[in-house]
Design a protein around this motif. Structure first.
Motif, PDB file in Angstrom:
ATOM      1  N   ASP A 121       5.423  51.954 -34.101  1.00  0.00           N
ATOM      2  CA  ASP A 121       4.908  51.521 -32.801  1.00  0.00           C
ATOM      3  C   ASP A 121       5.838  52.032 -31.708  1.00  0.00           C
ATOM      4  O   ASP A 121       7.065  51.926 -31.824  1.00  0.00           O
ATOM      5  CB  ASP A 121       4.819  49.990 -32.732  1.00  0.00           C
ATOM      6  N   MET A 122       5.246  52.596 -30.658  1.00  0.00           N
ATOM      7  CA  MET A 122       6.008  53.158 -29.545  1.00  0.00           C
ATOM      8  C   MET A 122       5.664  52.405 -28.268  1.00  0.00           C
ATOM      9  O   MET A 122       4.491  52.235 -27.944  1.00  0.00           O
ATOM     10  CB  MET A 122       5.693  54.643 -29.414  1.00  0.00           C
ATOM     11  N   SER A 123       6.695  51.940 -27.572  1.00  0.00           N
ATOM     12  CA  SER A 123       6.491  51.125 -26.368  1.00  0.00           C
ATOM     13  C   SER A 123       7.296  51.677 -25.194  1.00  0.00           C
ATOM     14  O   SER A 123       8.212  52.484 -25.373  1.00  0.00           O
ATOM     15  CB  SER A 123       6.875  49.670 -26.645  1.00  0.00           C
ATOM     16  N   ASP A 124       6.933  51.199 -23.991  1.00  0.00           N
ATOM     17  CA  ASP A 124       7.626  51.629 -22.779  1.00  0.00           C
ATOM     18  C   ASP A 124       8.752  50.669 -22.435  1.00  0.00           C
ATOM     19  O   ASP A 124       9.053  49.735 -23.193  1.00  0.00           O
ATOM     20  CB  ASP A 124       6.637  51.789 -21.612  1.00  0.00           C
ATOM     21  N   ASP A 125       9.371  50.885 -21.261  1.00  0.00           N
ATOM     22  CA  ASP A 125      10.493  50.063 -20.811  1.00  0.00           C
ATOM     23  C   ASP A 125      10.139  48.577 -20.720  1.00  0.00           C
ATOM     24  O   ASP A 125      10.992  47.716 -20.919  1.00  0.00           O
ATOM     25  CB  ASP A 125      10.971  50.519 -19.427  1.00  0.00           C
ATOM     26  N   ALA A 126       8.868  48.280 -20.411  1.00  0.00           N
ATOM     27  CA  ALA A 126       8.428  46.888 -20.259  1.00  0.00           C
ATOM     28  C   ALA A 126       7.971  46.281 -21.585  1.00  0.00           C
ATOM     29  O   ALA A 126       7.532  45.134 -21.617  1.00  0.00           O
ATOM     30  CB  ALA A 126       7.291  46.811 -19.237  1.00  0.00           C
ATOM     31  N   GLY A 127       8.055  47.046 -22.667  1.00  0.00           N
ATOM     32  CA  GLY A 127       7.634  46.542 -23.970  1.00  0.00           C
ATOM     33  C   GLY A 127       6.150  46.686 -24.243  1.00  0.00           C
ATOM     34  O   GLY A 127       5.660  46.181 -25.250  1.00  0.00           O
ATOM     35  N   GLN A 128       5.415  47.371 -23.351  1.00  0.00           N
ATOM     36  CA  GLN A 128       3.980  47.570 -23.570  1.00  0.00           C
ATOM     37  C   GLN A 128       3.764  48.680 -24.594  1.00  0.00           C
ATOM     38  O   GLN A 128       4.405  49.740 -24.533  1.00  0.00           O
ATOM     39  CB  GLN A 128       3.272  47.919 -22.266  1.00  0.00           C
ATOM     40  N   LEU A 129       2.850  48.442 -25.517  1.00  0.00           N
ATOM     41  CA  LEU A 129       2.556  49.402 -26.567  1.00  0.00           C
ATOM     42  C   LEU A 129       1.865  50.632 -25.981  1.00  0.00           C
ATOM     43  O   LEU A 129       0.837  50.527 -25.310  1.00  0.00           O
ATOM     44  CB  LEU A 129       1.668  48.734 -27.634  1.00  0.00           C
ATOM     45  N   LEU A 130       2.460  51.813 -26.225  1.00  0.00           N
ATOM     46  CA  LEU A 130       1.923  53.078 -25.724  1.00  0.00           C
ATOM     47  C   LEU A 130       1.098  53.803 -26.785  1.00  0.00           C
ATOM     48  O   LEU A 130       0.060  54.386 -26.492  1.00  0.00           O
ATOM     49  CB  LEU A 130       3.055  54.006 -25.275  1.00  0.00           C
ATOM     50  N   ALA A 131       1.608  53.779 -28.012  1.00  0.00           N
ATOM     51  CA  ALA A 131       0.951  54.463 -29.116  1.00  0.00           C
ATOM     52  C   ALA A 131       1.376  53.799 -30.416  1.00  0.00           C
ATOM     53  O   ALA A 131       2.450  53.197 -30.502  1.00  0.00           O
ATOM     54  CB  ALA A 131       1.322  55.946 -29.140  1.00  0.00           C
ATOM     55  N   THR A 132       0.519  53.920 -31.422  1.00  0.00           N
ATOM     56  CA  THR A 132       0.823  53.380 -32.737  1.00  0.00           C
ATOM     57  C   THR A 132       0.408  54.403 -33.783  1.00  0.00           C
ATOM     58  O   THR A 132      -0.620  55.070 -33.632  1.00  0.00           O
ATOM     59  CB  THR A 132       0.146  52.001 -32.955  1.00  0.00           C
TER      60      THR A 132
END
Length: 141
Positions: A121-132
């Motif tokens: 799982d890949m997330s941004d600085d805010a912890g939002q999921l960008l890609a899985t």
């Protein structure tokens, strides 16, 4: 990332350093255990597609690398040795970003003598999921 030194000696998980394409991407492992690898990459324009957001292939490459590192770390810890290479990578893109830091985290789905399956799982600085991603690895002796 490399789990083997030039003289054939195996590095510990803590010694993993970016080489080759991972170094070009700027991917850095921040922690590595047999059950989880965490890596980060700071986005810059070289990661963009023509619309100024991260290219989907970057996410696929991050997932492939993090899963492969996870697989090798587990093989070493399990005493099985060898290497692990990707044989399938299925990545879903959920949110686009133009800048920031991508954090990738792996978790095992299946680990066997011949193959492994890892969730990344890949997330941004805010912890939002960008890609899985789900990456299947073949264990090589």
């Amino acid at each position: 990332m490399s789990a083997d030194s030039n003289d054939g000696q195996t590095f510990s998980a803590a010694d993993l350093k970016a080489v080759g394409f991972d170094a070009t991407l700027g991917l850095e492992v921040t922690s590595a255990t047999p059950d989880e690898v965490v890596a980060q990459m700071t986005i810059d324009p070289k990661h963009h597609q023509p619309y100024g957001i991260v290219h989907g292939g970057v996410y696929c490459a991050i997932a492939e690398s993090v899963a492969s590192i996870s697989g090798v770390v587990w093989l070493i810890d399990a005493g099985l040795g060898g290497k692990a290479v990707g044989v399938n990578n299925s990545t879903d893109f959920l949110k686009s970003v133009p800048s920031g830091v991508i954090t990738a985290r792996s978790t095992p789905v299946h680990r066997g003598k011949r193959q492994q399956l890892w969730q990344v799982d890949m997330s941004d600085d805010a912890g939002q999921l960008l890609a899985t991603s789900r990456v299947r690895l073949q264990n090589l002796a």
